[in-house]
Design an enzyme around this catalytic site. Structure first.
Site, PDB file in Angstrom:
ATOM      1  N   SER A  37     -15.555  32.867 -13.039  1.00  0.00           N
ATOM      2  CA  SER A  37     -15.297  31.673 -13.842  1.00  0.00           C
ATOM      3  C   SER A  37     -14.465  30.679 -13.055  1.00  0.00           C
ATOM      4  CB  SER A  37     -14.533  32.059 -15.122  1.00  0.00           C
ATOM      5  OG  SER A  37     -14.025  30.937 -15.803  1.00  0.00           O
ATOM      6  N   TYR A  46      -8.269  36.711 -20.135  1.00  0.00           N
ATOM      7  CA  TYR A  46      -9.588  36.378 -19.604  1.00  0.00           C
ATOM      8  C   TYR A  46      -9.484  35.903 -18.156  1.00  0.00           C
ATOM      9  CZ  TYR A  46     -14.040  33.800 -19.195  1.00  0.00           C
ATOM     10  OH  TYR A  46     -15.258  33.316 -18.771  1.00  0.00           O
TER      11      TYR A  46
END
Length: 296
Positions: free
Chosen positions: A184, A197
């Site tokens: 990400s 996350y």
């Protein structure tokens, strides 16, 4: 002259919306685009077998469809609650004349990860490409708000599953095979609202680079793709995001919108194709809509 695709994909504001996790692509408005109508396949993955986690929707679905267009059979892993999305992915893969094995279950379990690798080999006859893509996120304003149970849930879904799957897959991978992980933009510039996350995404980058070194002598390449904001069920099913925030998702990116899954999937084809990337291993490929990384 037709308008460039980057200028015709949907832009926010989208309708305000929320779904309970894990969310369904069929309920998203607008529906994510995964068909990649402008893509021109060239049999780059002919005869290959791919295992894709989170393959029912979002990036995983788009990758499954493009892999099928390129001649690969696929197995997709998803949660049982996502069965309806998985059926749509299988239908799209079958439309390209390829096999699609459905493997519902929970990737937080090491035994399940071993089982899906074994079932992929049994049903497709081989395993050439592992795409570790499934993820969980829930926005929180502070570390104190994250329970130990939720921290564990995020880690087991995002990084433990990658470890479990890679460990189970490696004995089946032959020279020319590859592993691709989804990381990400949060692995470069972490959001203050995604402590757990973002931390798992840093870990994915690290494991990718370690595996690339370990497996290079075996002729196996290992890389990762780092998306910016992408319009998938992950966003409206983030329990920490209000429907109004979902409506503005991606608006702060340089392109003023999130990516559509069809814009991410070609990167996974590129990294899986020996014709395109035989000299590439250990990289984290940013696909971030103009957002720059250090040194980029």
């Amino acid at each position: 002259m037709s308008t460039p695709l980057m200028q015709t994909e949907p832009k926010p504001p989208f309708p305000a919306q929320h779904q309970d996790a894990p969310g369904l692509e069929s309920k998203l408005n607008p529906r994510p685009r995964y068909e990649a109508a402008q893509y021109r396949p060239a049999a780059k993955l002919k005869g290959k077998a791919a295992l894709i986690t989170g393959g029912d929707s979002g990036i995983g679905r788009a990758v499954a469809v493009l892999y099928a267009k390129e001649g690969a059979d696929v197995a997709i892993v998803y949660l049982p609650e996502e069965e309806s999305d998985a059926q749509e992915t299988r239908k799209a893969v079958h439309a390209e004349g390829r096999k699609c094995a459905l493997l519902p279950g929970d990737l937080k379990s090491e035994q399940f990860c071993k089982d899906v690798v074994d079932r992929t080999v049994k049903e497709l006859g081989a395993l050439d490409i592992l795409v570790s893509n499934a993820a969980y996120q829930r926005s929180k304003d502070s570390l104190e708000e994250i329970t130990s149970e939720e921290w564990d849930l995020t880690f087991r879904t995002n990084i433990y599953a990658y470890f479990f799957l890679a460990k189970a897959a490696i004995p089946h991978l032959k020279p020319g095979a590859c592993i691709i992980a989804t990381t990400s933009e949060n692995s470069f510039e972490p959001s203050a609202h995604l402590a757990d996350y973002a931390t798992t995404k840093f870990a994915i980058n690290g494991l990718t680079k370690v595996l690339a070194q370990q497996l290079q002598s075996k002729g196996i390449r290992v890389n990762a793709v780092a998306p910016g904001p992408v319009w998938t069920p992950l966003n409206p099913s983030d329990g920490g995001k209000s429907p109004d925030k979902v409506a503005q998702f991606g608006s702060k990116s340089p392109m003023g919108r999130p990516a559509q899954p069809e814009e991410l999937a070609p990167s996974y084809v590129f990294l899986a194709s020996e014709a395109d990337s035989s000299y590439i291993t250990g990289i984290v490929l940013p696909v971030m809509g103009g957002e720059l990384v250090a040194g980029g």
